[in-house]
Design an enzyme around this catalytic site. Sequence first.
Site, PDB file in Angstrom:
ATOM      1  N   LYS A  44       0.919  -1.206  -0.069  1.00 61.14           N
ATOM      2  CA  LYS A  44       0.063  -0.011   0.064  1.00 61.14           C
ATOM      3  C   LYS A  44       0.922   1.215  -0.015  1.00 61.14           C
ATOM      4  O   LYS A  44       0.649   2.258  -0.767  1.00 61.14           O
ATOM      5  CB  LYS A  44      -0.901   0.051   1.156  1.00 61.14           C
ATOM      6  CG  LYS A  44      -1.627   1.448   1.777  1.00 61.14           C
ATOM      7  CD  LYS A  44      -2.331   1.023   2.888  1.00 61.14           C
ATOM      8  CE  LYS A  44      -2.254   2.020   3.960  1.00 61.14           C
ATOM      9  NZ  LYS A  44      -1.420   3.055   4.136  1.00 61.14           N
ATOM     10  N   ASN A  45       1.821   1.095   0.958  1.00 56.66           N
ATOM     11  CA  ASN A  45       2.617   2.566   1.246  1.00 56.66           C
ATOM     12  C   ASN A  45       3.490   2.781  -0.192  1.00 56.66           C
ATOM     13  O   ASN A  45       4.294   3.693  -0.204  1.00 56.66           O
ATOM     14  CB  ASN A  45       3.421   2.519   2.389  1.00 56.66           C
ATOM     15  CG  ASN A  45       2.386   2.581   3.592  1.00 56.66           C
ATOM     16  OD1 ASN A  45       1.432   3.111   3.418  1.00 56.66           O
ATOM     17  ND2 ASN A  45       3.003   2.061   4.709  1.00 56.66           N
ATOM     18  N   CYS A  48      -5.482   7.556   9.212  1.00 53.34           N
ATOM     19  CA  CYS A  48      -5.713   7.050  10.563  1.00 53.34           C
ATOM     20  C   CYS A  48      -5.667   7.994  11.648  1.00 53.34           C
ATOM     21  O   CYS A  48      -4.534   8.973  11.468  1.00 53.34           O
ATOM     22  CB  CYS A  48      -5.051   5.896  10.473  1.00 53.34           C
ATOM     23  SG  CYS A  48      -5.669   4.167   9.717  1.00 53.34           S
ATOM     24  N   ARG A 102      -0.450  14.207  13.376  1.00 51.94           N
ATOM     25  CA  ARG A 102       0.238  14.202  12.048  1.00 51.94           C
ATOM     26  C   ARG A 102       0.167  15.498  11.389  1.00 51.94           C
ATOM     27  O   ARG A 102      -0.511  15.834  10.231  1.00 51.94           O
ATOM     28  CB  ARG A 102      -0.800  13.284  11.445  1.00 51.94           C
ATOM     29  CG  ARG A 102      -0.827  11.957  12.023  1.00 51.94           C
ATOM     30  CD  ARG A 102      -1.517  10.730  11.099  1.00 51.94           C
ATOM     31  NE  ARG A 102      -0.473  10.033  10.325  1.00 51.94           N
ATOM     32  CZ  ARG A 102      -0.480   8.688   9.811  1.00 51.94           C
ATOM     33  NH1 ARG A 102      -1.676   8.330   9.818  1.00 51.94           N
ATOM     34  NH2 ARG A 102       0.463   8.361   9.282  1.00 51.94           N
ATOM     35  N   ASP A 131       3.899   0.890  11.932  1.00 52.54           N
ATOM     36  CA  ASP A 131       3.015   0.242  11.408  1.00 52.54           C
ATOM     37  C   ASP A 131       2.840  -1.207  11.972  1.00 52.54           C
ATOM     38  O   ASP A 131       1.541  -1.938  11.816  1.00 52.54           O
ATOM     39  CB  ASP A 131       2.920  -0.014  10.022  1.00 52.54           C
ATOM     40  CG  ASP A 131       2.664   1.350   9.480  1.00 52.54           C
ATOM     41  OD1 ASP A 131       1.930   2.252   9.880  1.00 52.54           O
ATOM     42  OD2 ASP A 131       2.782   1.487   8.236  1.00 52.54           O
ATOM     43  N   ARG A 166      -8.845  -0.722   4.312  1.00 54.55           N
ATOM     44  CA  ARG A 166      -7.953   0.240   3.657  1.00 54.55           C
ATOM     45  C   ARG A 166      -6.454  -0.354   3.359  1.00 54.55           C
ATOM     46  O   ARG A 166      -5.848   0.274   2.319  1.00 54.55           O
ATOM     47  CB  ARG A 166      -7.534   1.203   4.689  1.00 54.55           C
ATOM     48  CG  ARG A 166      -8.798   2.119   5.190  1.00 54.55           C
ATOM     49  CD  ARG A 166      -8.358   3.289   6.018  1.00 54.55           C
ATOM     50  NE  ARG A 166      -7.047   3.820   5.407  1.00 54.55           N
ATOM     51  CZ  ARG A 166      -6.151   4.611   6.009  1.00 54.55           C
ATOM     52  NH1 ARG A 166      -6.428   4.480   7.407  1.00 54.55           N
ATOM     53  NH2 ARG A 166      -4.940   4.709   5.508  1.00 54.55           N
TER      54      ARG A 166
HETATM   55  C1  UD1 Z   1       4.471   7.288   8.669  1.00 51.63           C
HETATM   56  C2  UD1 Z   1       5.816   6.305   9.023  1.00 51.63           C
HETATM   57  C3  UD1 Z   1       5.723   5.412   7.703  1.00 51.63           C
HETATM   58  C4  UD1 Z   1       4.295   4.620   7.561  1.00 51.63           C
HETATM   59  C5  UD1 Z   1       2.966   5.585   7.518  1.00 51.63           C
HETATM   60  C6  UD1 Z   1       1.667   4.833   7.356  1.00 51.63           C
HETATM   61  C7  UD1 Z   1       7.650   6.760   9.859  1.00 51.63           C
HETATM   62  C8  UD1 Z   1       8.802   7.589   9.987  1.00 51.63           C
HETATM   63  N1  UD1 Z   1       6.879   7.163   8.963  1.00 51.63           N
HETATM   64  O1  UD1 Z   1       4.650   8.032   7.256  1.00 51.63           O
HETATM   65  O2  UD1 Z   1       6.414   4.357   7.812  1.00 51.63           O
HETATM   66  O3  UD1 Z   1       4.268   3.653   6.336  1.00 51.63           O
HETATM   67  O4  UD1 Z   1       3.063   6.709   8.544  1.00 51.63           O
HETATM   68  O5  UD1 Z   1       1.330   4.719   9.012  1.00 51.63           O
HETATM   69  O6  UD1 Z   1       7.673   5.793  10.631  1.00 51.63           O
HETATM   70  N2  UD1 Z   1       5.629  15.030  11.252  1.00 51.63           N
HETATM   71  C9  UD1 Z   1       5.469  16.317  11.553  1.00 51.63           C
HETATM   72  N3  UD1 Z   1       5.238  16.930  10.547  1.00 51.63           N
HETATM   73  C10 UD1 Z   1       5.293  16.679   9.190  1.00 51.63           C
HETATM   74  C11 UD1 Z   1       5.361  15.557   8.830  1.00 51.63           C
HETATM   75  C12 UD1 Z   1       5.606  14.632   9.960  1.00 51.63           C
HETATM   76  O7  UD1 Z   1       5.560  16.683  12.803  1.00 51.63           O
HETATM   77  O8  UD1 Z   1       4.997  17.613   8.212  1.00 51.63           O
HETATM   78  C13 UD1 Z   1       5.982  14.013  12.235  1.00 51.63           C
HETATM   79  C14 UD1 Z   1       4.502  13.161  12.574  1.00 51.63           C
HETATM   80  O9  UD1 Z   1       3.637  13.683  13.324  1.00 51.63           O
HETATM   81  C15 UD1 Z   1       5.147  11.871  13.027  1.00 51.63           C
HETATM   82  C16 UD1 Z   1       6.421  11.664  12.305  1.00 51.63           C
HETATM   83  O10 UD1 Z   1       6.918  12.715  11.968  1.00 51.63           O
HETATM   84  O11 UD1 Z   1       5.521  11.988  14.548  1.00 51.63           O
HETATM   85  C17 UD1 Z   1       6.500  10.682  11.184  1.00 51.63           C
HETATM   86  O12 UD1 Z   1       5.764  11.448   9.977  1.00 51.63           O
HETATM   87  P1  UD1 Z   1       5.940  10.923   8.726  1.00 51.63           P
HETATM   88  O13 UD1 Z   1       7.073   9.807   8.240  1.00 51.63           O
HETATM   89  O14 UD1 Z   1       5.714  12.048   7.740  1.00 51.63           O
HETATM   90  O15 UD1 Z   1       4.472  10.116   8.455  1.00 51.63           O
HETATM   91  P2  UD1 Z   1       3.980   9.318   7.395  1.00 51.63           P
HETATM   92  O16 UD1 Z   1       4.670   9.901   5.945  1.00 51.63           O
HETATM   93  O17 UD1 Z   1       2.601   9.378   7.543  1.00 51.63           O
END
Ligand code: UD1
Length: 417
Positions: free
Chosen positions: A22-23, A116, A121, A305, A398
């Site tokens: 998915k990712n 989710c 986030r 995850d 999902r």
């Molecule tokens: C994250 C996971 C990814 C997983 C996906 C789906 C990590 C590092 N990333 O990716 O492996 O497949 O969720 O569940 O494990 N953050 C900020 N500001 C931003 C973006 C992120 O503060 O603009 C913080 C988030 O709050 C969080 C962390 O950074 O604490 C991880 O974020 P990010 O890797 O960007 O999240 P996803 O891309 O959703």
Amino acid sequence: MDSIHIQGGVALQGKVRIQGSKNAALPVLAATLLTGDGSLIRNCPRIADVYAMVSLLKELGCSVYWQEKGLFIDSSTVRREEICSDAVTGMRSSLCLLGALIGRCGEVVMEHPGGCVIGRRPIDLHLTALEQMGVEFREKGAKLLAKADRLCGAHIILPFPSVGATENVVLAAVLAEGDTVLEGAALEPEIAALCQYLQCCGAEIDGVGTGQLVIRSGRKLYGTEFAIPADRIVAGTYLFGCIGAGGSVFLEDAPWEDMGAVLELAEHMGGRLYTSQEGVYVQAPNRPLAVDCIRTAPHPGFPTDLQSVALSVAAVAEGQSMIRETIFENRFRVVEDLRRMGARIEEQGVDVVRVHGVSKLHSAEVEARELRGGAALVVAGLMAQGETVVTGCQYINRGYENICRDFRELGARVTSA
Ligand code: UD1
């Protein structure tokens, strides 16, 4: 499928093929916008998030249809840069449309992206990085407006290796004027998959698989055929399902080279693992062993995850385990439901739980509240005595093509209603 019914206490046995990731799929689908051409995406998982991305691409004017070999997307007919659909607020990965549309159209109007409910986030890292490339952002009610009169390459340093922000920079950079150097890029294998797709389309990207990516400008992109890699999180879910429920299984196509921390934990829990070109063979211990500390971290650390699934197994392990969640602050939502199944879990602050393993969980009616937490409840149901009912399956759909079918192939007694 509204609910999943699991008759627990059956050891798993057999073989299951692991679906596409998915990712990896979602950013690749967004990237097809950049080519203005047709791409065939093979091994694309048939999951709700992919269907949502397909509707978003259609809304933008792409022609998208499933073929026998995969998903075909033709983005030559993109007409607009505004996305109104609810799919944006329901799926955090729709955020990668931001980078792709900025690259393709220079302008985007979209709802604030969702996903989710596992924490705040924020998207500040995405916005700051894209601003350095000349994008201006404005908020209009619930909508985010982005515009770049000239999208320029830049030297960007991410203070945290955000997966989503890395994807957005790569997507915006391939059609920008001038090269982009991205330092502090995320190392998740899904980033490499995105870069490989773009390279197949004609992009020039150096440093793929490292924390420093250099994206060269001025390359014309063409459509291509590309295979999505197997899903390491789905493979990990079934792996821990076996460690918890007992038995031995073969996870065909499991991408074990990208699952180092997951395999290490499964071995610490007493599993015996054998890897080969074809996948991973797992032999479960009689009872899983507790692990002193499981700590989530960006790749190559233990993936957030799989934290809830590991928590389900720790609930029946021999001894005490501690789990520390360092990525999302709200990822222990599954604790309450596991307790209803007899798990003994103590919360120690917002990011740590101590798990006192019990010899058996018992059945209960529980509710999935997010994707991976939902899968963790199915795994808990496999280990519990009696019939467990998991509701809220729209979250599980999902990311899992058919979790019931897959566990049935492994001999579990699982049905959906
Ligand atoms: C994250 C996971 C990814 C997983 C996906 C789906 C990590 C590092 N990333 O990716 O492996 O497949 O969720 O569940 O494990 N953050 C900020 N500001 C931003 C973006 C992120 O503060 O603009 C913080 C988030 O709050 C969080 C962390 O950074 O604490 C991880 O974020 P990010 O890797 O960007 O999240 P996803 O891309 O959703």
